[in-house]
Structure formats: structure tokens, C-alpha cells
Design a protein around this motif. Structure first.
Motif, mmCIF file in Angstrom:
data_model
loop_
_atom_site.group_PDB
_atom_site.id
_atom_site.type_symbol
_atom_site.label_atom_id
_atom_site.label_comp_id
_atom_site.label_asym_id
_atom_site.label_seq_id
_atom_site.Cartn_x
_atom_site.Cartn_y
_atom_site.Cartn_z
ATOM 1 N N LYS A 2 -9.067 10.221 14.397
ATOM 2 C CA LYS A 2 -9.159 10.743 13.131
ATOM 3 C C LYS A 2 -8.940 9.918 12.131
ATOM 4 O O LYS A 2 -8.324 8.925 11.861
ATOM 5 C CB LYS A 2 -8.042 12.083 13.109
ATOM 6 N N ARG A 3 -9.648 10.341 11.114
ATOM 7 C CA ARG A 3 -9.729 9.554 9.997
ATOM 8 C C ARG A 3 -9.197 10.419 8.517
ATOM 9 O O ARG A 3 -9.313 11.527 8.609
ATOM 10 C CB ARG A 3 -11.218 9.247 9.627
ATOM 11 N N VAL A 4 -8.957 9.633 7.611
ATOM 12 C CA VAL A 4 -8.065 10.357 6.431
ATOM 13 C C VAL A 4 -8.607 9.509 5.251
ATOM 14 O O VAL A 4 -8.957 8.249 5.334
ATOM 15 C CB VAL A 4 -6.715 10.361 6.420
ATOM 16 N N THR A 5 -8.608 10.175 4.147
ATOM 17 C CA THR A 5 -8.561 9.862 2.742
ATOM 18 C C THR A 5 -7.560 9.300 2.123
ATOM 19 O O THR A 5 -6.360 10.158 2.030
ATOM 20 C CB THR A 5 -9.561 10.755 2.103
ATOM 21 N N LEU A 6 -7.338 7.988 1.508
ATOM 22 C CA LEU A 6 -6.009 7.670 0.652
ATOM 23 C C LEU A 6 -6.199 8.400 -0.521
ATOM 24 O O LEU A 6 -6.907 7.988 -1.510
ATOM 25 C CB LEU A 6 -6.273 6.239 0.568
ATOM 26 N N GLY A 7 -5.177 9.230 -0.685
ATOM 27 C CA GLY A 7 -4.810 9.881 -2.291
ATOM 28 C C GLY A 7 -6.254 10.486 -2.579
ATOM 29 O O GLY A 7 -6.833 11.254 -1.942
ATOM 30 N N GLY A 8 -6.255 10.264 -3.920
ATOM 31 C CA GLY A 8 -7.399 10.791 -4.709
ATOM 32 C C GLY A 8 -8.601 10.127 -4.567
ATOM 33 O O GLY A 8 -9.563 10.136 -5.647
ATOM 34 N N ARG A 201 -5.977 4.950 -10.892
ATOM 35 C CA ARG A 201 -4.753 5.509 -10.098
ATOM 36 C C ARG A 201 -4.477 5.083 -8.891
ATOM 37 O O ARG A 201 -5.075 4.524 -7.949
ATOM 38 C CB ARG A 201 -5.127 7.063 -10.257
ATOM 39 N N MET A 202 -3.211 5.146 -8.660
ATOM 40 C CA MET A 202 -2.702 4.752 -7.296
ATOM 41 C C MET A 202 -2.965 5.641 -6.123
ATOM 42 O O MET A 202 -2.779 6.949 -6.351
ATOM 43 C CB MET A 202 -1.159 4.761 -7.360
ATOM 44 N N ASP A 228 -0.919 13.286 -5.544
ATOM 45 C CA ASP A 228 -2.251 12.947 -4.858
ATOM 46 C C ASP A 228 -2.169 11.417 -4.210
ATOM 47 O O ASP A 228 -3.131 10.470 -4.428
ATOM 48 C CB ASP A 228 -3.295 13.476 -5.124
ATOM 49 N N VAL A 229 -1.106 10.919 -3.826
ATOM 50 C CA VAL A 229 -0.930 9.544 -3.429
ATOM 51 C C VAL A 229 -0.289 9.627 -1.779
ATOM 52 O O VAL A 229 0.492 10.460 -1.400
ATOM 53 C CB VAL A 229 0.286 8.823 -4.244
ATOM 54 N N THR A 230 -1.189 8.835 -1.099
ATOM 55 C CA THR A 230 -0.783 8.872 0.387
ATOM 56 C C THR A 230 0.560 7.905 0.833
ATOM 57 O O THR A 230 0.242 6.749 0.154
ATOM 58 C CB THR A 230 -1.906 8.601 1.233
ATOM 59 N N LEU A 231 1.468 8.109 1.525
ATOM 60 C CA LEU A 231 2.650 7.303 2.040
ATOM 61 C C LEU A 231 1.841 6.418 3.266
ATOM 62 O O LEU A 231 1.184 6.880 4.195
ATOM 63 C CB LEU A 231 3.488 8.092 2.594
ATOM 64 N N LEU A 232 1.996 4.971 2.959
ATOM 65 C CA LEU A 232 1.709 4.201 4.170
ATOM 66 C C LEU A 232 3.205 3.707 4.686
ATOM 67 O O LEU A 232 3.730 3.016 3.930
ATOM 68 C CB LEU A 232 0.803 3.020 3.660
ATOM 69 N N ARG A 306 4.493 15.421 9.169
ATOM 70 C CA ARG A 306 5.260 15.702 7.878
ATOM 71 C C ARG A 306 4.435 16.377 6.756
ATOM 72 O O ARG A 306 3.171 16.494 6.912
ATOM 73 C CB ARG A 306 5.741 14.296 7.384
ATOM 74 N N PRO A 307 4.969 17.075 5.994
ATOM 75 C CA PRO A 307 4.374 17.880 5.235
ATOM 76 C C PRO A 307 4.061 17.237 3.770
ATOM 77 O O PRO A 307 3.962 17.383 2.736
ATOM 78 C CB PRO A 307 5.654 18.852 4.706
ATOM 79 N N PHE A 308 3.347 16.044 4.100
ATOM 80 C CA PHE A 308 2.777 15.148 2.980
ATOM 81 C C PHE A 308 1.815 14.054 3.490
ATOM 82 O O PHE A 308 1.919 14.120 4.731
ATOM 83 C CB PHE A 308 3.992 14.515 2.145
ATOM 84 N N LYS A 309 1.082 13.650 2.816
ATOM 85 C CA LYS A 309 -0.154 12.548 3.588
ATOM 86 C C LYS A 309 0.760 11.330 3.820
ATOM 87 O O LYS A 309 1.491 10.678 2.996
ATOM 88 C CB LYS A 309 -1.232 12.348 2.385
ATOM 89 N N VAL A 310 0.321 10.760 5.164
ATOM 90 C CA VAL A 310 1.105 9.886 5.592
ATOM 91 C C VAL A 310 0.272 9.199 6.594
ATOM 92 O O VAL A 310 -0.517 9.592 7.449
ATOM 93 C CB VAL A 310 2.358 10.035 6.005
ATOM 94 N N VAL A 311 0.223 7.858 6.594
ATOM 95 C CA VAL A 311 -0.642 6.914 7.516
ATOM 96 C C VAL A 311 0.557 5.901 8.110
ATOM 97 O O VAL A 311 1.003 4.957 7.368
ATOM 98 C CB VAL A 311 -1.703 6.234 6.733
ATOM 99 N N PRO A 312 0.978 6.015 9.219
ATOM 100 C CA PRO A 312 1.832 5.332 9.595
ATOM 101 C C PRO A 312 1.232 3.787 9.877
ATOM 102 O O PRO A 312 0.101 3.679 10.370
ATOM 103 C CB PRO A 312 2.299 5.627 11.112
#
Length: 352
Positions: A2-8, A201-202, A228-232, A306-312
């Protein structure tokens, strides 16, 4: 995968990232190139580096080597358009720039230096490795002292850095920008200054996060969701502690702890390998086994719940280790196992 978008941002990446901090040191170039081949074959297109890599130990003579290893792979394979590359400028460090804090002019220079080493015309995500005002990351939370910070100076610094980053974006050298080892206050101020100045924006924040280290879960998670910031998430396996390989005093040859000790370090995984840390790691290993899961696969799958955007970010010294990690990347964690992890967290909160 699967693919995701980083933050905004408009930067689309694989939902798992390959960490490269051992490339050129513990992981020689042939194995590093094979790891990138394996990652791409598994759909893992996102790769993270930094100008100071490789680590364990960090040495002045090896600064930038991991980027060079990636650059030679990109040049040899022609895979640049198939992957997303992230890298970082180092914060104040005696190894680089005589410990001087970076500013906008430094950013301009280091972007171009990373581009040369990576043999590319663009960096997908350019990150600030740690704040110039200091950070509580890497076990500094036990005695963190922000009392010497100057808000006005910090905000001026942010505006200066964002101007340089904006130039990089306009020139097509950067697609997006991010933070690392930042706090909730820092994250929100970077976003505020970007909004005020028109800077970028970050899109992401790269902080440590694992079942053994969940400082992100409260204030930072709230700030990241609202901005709207993704955790790495780095060190999702607690630098290998959660694998169980250090149980009962073991120190496997070639492991991160063994290499650190052999090169003059303490061999304690940056303060993670404590009695309480080992006890907690054993508990998570037993929980995984009780549910028929490999603990490595359980930990990575848990991050994605987790209940937030995260990319391990997963890293491996050897191709065998990476192959093992890849085997479990498409499994979903059952609810009863998620509840079990929550119960253990209450019993083993912040064990190092």
C-alpha cells in the motif's frame, strides 16, 4: 504494498520505509545494493538517509558515505523514478561544521552536497535531523532543560531556514520538507512560521517510536494530526532490543550493541538496553509467541494500527534480516493482540 501520502504534500510513498543508516559501514556496498533491490521488489519504494550516515559509530571520514552508496545504486540501476529518497541535514554536531548550528546558507550548501552524493537532481523529502535549540531525543528526556531557549531567536532561525528550503522547492531540488527529533512545540511553530512567511509546510516528522518508546502518543500525535504531518517512526524495534537477541546477557557478534562496544561505546543501544528494557522486550516477545506471531512482524504491524499517520522505517544490517522483515509486512494485526500490546504498555511504560 500500500502507498500513502506524506502529510499535506503530494509526495506518495510506500507505507513502509527502508532505513539506510548502516550502508557503508556494518552493511557493505554489495549488501546495501541488494537490500535496495529487495525493497523495491517488495514494493518498498521509500528510502531514508542522512548526510551524517553511516552510524555506529559516526566518524568524520565516513560522513556522506551512505548517500554515496545509494547514489551509485541509482546510477547503476536507473531506478531514480521508481523510488522516493529522503535525507537530512545534521543538527549541531562536533563531527560536522565544528558544532555550529545550521542556518539558511548552510541548508543551501548541504542540499547541493547531498544531491551530488546521491547522484540525483532532486530529494523527495529533506529533513532537519534535530533542532538547533536542542532535543530530548536519544534518552535526553530524563534531564531535558529548555530554560536557555530564546523564542524570538528560534522563530527568526525558522524563517531563515524555511526561506532556504523554499528556494530548494522552487528550484526543483526538493519536493517536500520534514523534521526529525522534534517536539510538539517545535512542530507547531515550524508550521506557524511557514504559514506566516509562505514557506513550505512540514510534511513529516521522523521521531523514535516503538512499543518501548511511546513519547509521541500524546502531545506530538495531537499536533501532527491537527497540522497534517506524518510520523516517520525510527527504531520501531528499539534498535533490535525487541527482537530478543540480547536476552539473558547475549551480545551477538556483528550486532549493533557489539559493534558499538567494540568501537569504544557502551554497547547499551543508546541507553535502551537496560534491565527494565530487557524485561519489557521479553514480555512483548512472549505476547507475540502466545498469539503465533513473530515479534518483529507484530511490532511493525502494530505501528500501522495507530490513530495517526505513520510510516515505520525498517533497517537491517544483512539481507537475511531484511528478508525476514519483508515476510511479515502484509499481515494485519488482530484486535486481541492489539489489546494485549495496550495492556503491556501500561505495565512497561517508558522502560528506558
Amino acid at each position: 504494498m500500500k502507498r500513502v501520502t506524506l502529510g499535506g504534500s503530494d509526495i506518495e510513498v510506500s507505507r513502509i520505509c527502508l532505513g539506510t543508516m548502516t550502508f557503508g559501514n556494518q552493511t557493505d556496498e554489495d549488501q546495501a545494493h541488494r537490500q535496495m533491490d529487495m525493497a523495491l521488489e517488495a514494493g518498498m519504494t521509500f528510502m531514508d538517509c542522512a548526510e551524517m550516515y553511516p552510524v555506529n559509530p559516526v566518524r568524520a571520514e565516513t560522513i556522506g558515505l551512505s548517500e554515496e552508496v545509494i547514489g551509485r545504486w541509482l546510477a547503476r540501476t536507473g531506478n531514480r523514478d521508481r523510488v522516493e529518497i529522503a535525507t537530512k541535514i545534521t543538527g549541531p554536531s562536533q563531527i560536522l561544521r565544528d558544532g555550529k548550528p545550521f542556518d539558511g546558507d548552510t541548508i543551501r550548501q548541504t542540499i547541493d552536497a547531498s544531491l551530488r552524493r546521491l547522484q540525483t537532481d532532486r530529494i523527495d523529502l529533506y529533513q532537519l535531523h534535530w533542532p538547533v535549540r536542542g532535543s530530548y531525543a536519544f534518552r535526553q528526556n530524563w534531564n531535558f532543560d529548555p530554560s536557555g531557549q530564546d523564542k524570538a531567536r528560534t522563530l527568526d532561525h525558522m524563517a531563515d531556514v524555511l526561506e532556504a528550503l523554499a528556494e530548494g522547492v522552487r528550484a526543483g531540488k526538493l519536493r517536500g520538507v520534514g523534521l526529525s527529533n522534534e517536539s510538539a512545540w517545535g512542530l507547531t511553530r515550524w508550521c506557524d512560521v511557514a504559514d506566516r512567511t509562505g514557506g513550505p509546510r512540514m510534511a513529516a516528522i521522523q521521531n523514535e517510536y516503538s512499543p518501548l518508546y511511546r513519547m509521541y502518543d500524546t502531545d506530538l500525535a495531537e499536533a501532527a494530526v491537527n497540522e497534517d504531518v506524518t510520523l516517520l517512526s525510527y527504531s520501531p524495534l528499539a534498535a533490535g532490543l525487541l527482537t530478543g537477541k540480547y536476552a539473558d546477557g547475549a551480545m551477538p557478534e556483528g550486532s549493533r550493541a557489539a559493534v558499538d562496544k567494540a568501537t569504544g561505546g557502551q554497547g547499551n543501544l543508546g541507553g535502551r538496553k537496560t534491565k527494565r528494557g530487557l524485561k519489557a522486550a521479553a514480555a512483548y516477545g512472549a505476547l507475540a509467541a502466545d498469539h503465533g506471531w513473530d515479534v518483529v512482524h507484530m511490532v511493525i504491524a502494530w505501528q500501522l494500527t495507530r490513530p495517526f499517520k505513520v510510516v515505520p522505517i525498517i533497517g537491517a544490517t544483512t539481507t537475511d534480516q531484511l528478508a525476514h522483515l519483508i515476510e511479515g509486512l502484509d499481515r494485519d494485526l488482530p484486535e486481541d493482540l492489539i489489546r494485549g500490546i495496550d495492556r503491556l504498555h501500561r505495565s512497561h511504560g517508558l522502560p528506558y
